[in-house]
Design an enzyme around this catalytic site. Structure first.
Site: not given
Ligand code: PLP
Length: 370
Positions: A36, A132, A256, A304
């Site tokens: 998955k 669940r 940063y 990023m």
């Protein structure tokens, strides 16, 4: 050998080795390999191809994932762990030969509407305490008989999921196993209970089918145990190039927020990877990467597209590879630095990171794909 940009090399021979560790840990049991969420970020098609014919079945979470694998030519039995979410997904299960997991009354209602021309192998999910998905253990036997008798149901196996198997001392697993045993008593149906942690730590959970996910990808599913000690080999090695090396003066800040300053005159490296690729911004101070096989600290904030590295004591030049996790640096360690689990790091590797597949057992040729 050095590639220009960030990449995730996926070692299919290591994947198959880890499958053999599953086989050895749960001898004689059938294996449903969980692929998955793009095979935990490794690329579902390539992983499914590598496991097809070796695992007895593959499992995905959603019907759409199963359809995509069928359309890519995967013919292995395919289980849909969340079952159909509506009539369209149930039709897709019929059309593409997917095995739905039935965990909710609404899904049984959908099945009742199918004609006898459909022939589905299904799984009935029991909620043994995780709360669940699944039906209560009380009444599971009656439900199994009722659903088995539906014209569209060719076979009906039983499944439950463990909540705390990663801790070998947690009493909840024993309680879940006892509830499953009682709920399934006397039913002529195969059962599946164990995820990776169950496979390695709870032999009583092996039942007929085991469902390994994480351990196939070479990370440790057990709290406090490292993957190498469990004979698991890393499948994904995430790496990026060093794109700058510079001299930093004592007291000068990096990145940063200027959160880190050079304690002395020192060499600084910048690697071309950041949170936009899935490297976690949440890493703690002291988190490390590998540069030319040596561990070096990440300094300042993760950007990023970049991270900064403390290169004191390391010979390094622009173009050298930086390993973020994988061979030589266990993903479990990086997960701990980021306050998370290896599952989220794997699934978080973003689409802009190319996956390159390596298969030593087939002559080591590299290929794009998945
Ligand atoms: C994801 C999943 C697994 C695999 O779990 P791992 O901890 O990755 O081994 C097994 N069963 C179900 C129902 C799952 O959702």
């Amino acid at each position: 050998m050095p590639a220009a940009s960030v990449q995730a090399v996926i070692d299919l021979a290591a994947l198959r080795h880890n499958l053999e560790v599953v086989r050895r840990s749960a001898p004689g049991r059938r294996i449903m390999a969980v692929v998955k969420s793009q095979a935990y970020g490794h690329g579902e098609v390539a992983v499914a191809r590598a496991l097809e014919g070796r695992a007895d079945a593959l499992a995905v979470a959603r019907a759409g994932e199963g359809v995509a694998l069928r359309e890519a030519g995967i013919q292995a039995p395919l289980v849909v762990l969340e079952g159909p979410g509506g009539p369209d997904e149930l039709s897709a299960c019929v059309r593409f030969g997917l095995q739905p997991t039935l965990h909710h009354a609404s899904q049984i209602e959908l099945l009742r509407g199918l004609s006898g021309q459909a022939s589905l192998d299904c799984w009935l999910k029991c909620d043994t305490g995780m709360h669940r998905l699944g039906f209560a253990p009380e009444g599971l036997g009656g439900l199994w008989r009722e659903v088995s008798a539906l014209p569209a149901v060719a076979s009906l196996r039983l499944m439950t999921h463990l909540a705390c198997a990663d801790d070998p001392r947690d009493p909840m697993t024993g309680e879940q196993l006892a509830r499953m045993r009682a709920a399934c008593a006397g039913l002529p149906a195969e059962q599946s209970i164990a995820n990776s942690a169950g496979i390695l730590a709870w032999p009583d959970s092996h039942a007929d089918w085991v469902r390994p996910g994480l351990m196939l990808y070479g990370a440790s599913p057990l709290a406090g145990r490292d993957a190498a000690g469990l004979d698991l080999r890393p499948v994904m090695t995430l790496s990026a190039p060093l794109i700058a090396v510079k001299a930093l003066g004592a007291g000068e800040p990096v990145g940063y927020g200027a959160t880190w300053r050079a304690p002395e005159d020192m060499p600084l490296g910048v690697a071309g990877i950041g949170y936009g690729d899935g490297y976690p911004r949440e890493i703690a101070p002291g988190a490390q990467v590998l540069v030319n096989g040596m561990r070096v600290p990440v300094v300042g904030r993760v950007s990023m597209d970049m991270i900064a590295l403390d290169l004191r004591g390391v010979e390094a030049a622009v173009g050298d590879r930086v390993v973020l996790w994988g061979e030589g640096l266990p993903v479990d360690e990086v997960a701990a630095w980021a306050g998370t689990i290896p599952y989220t790091l794997f699934c978080g590797v973003t689409a802009r990171v190319p996956r390159r597949y390596r298969d030593e057992s087939r002559g080591g040729e590299d290929g794009q794909g998945g």
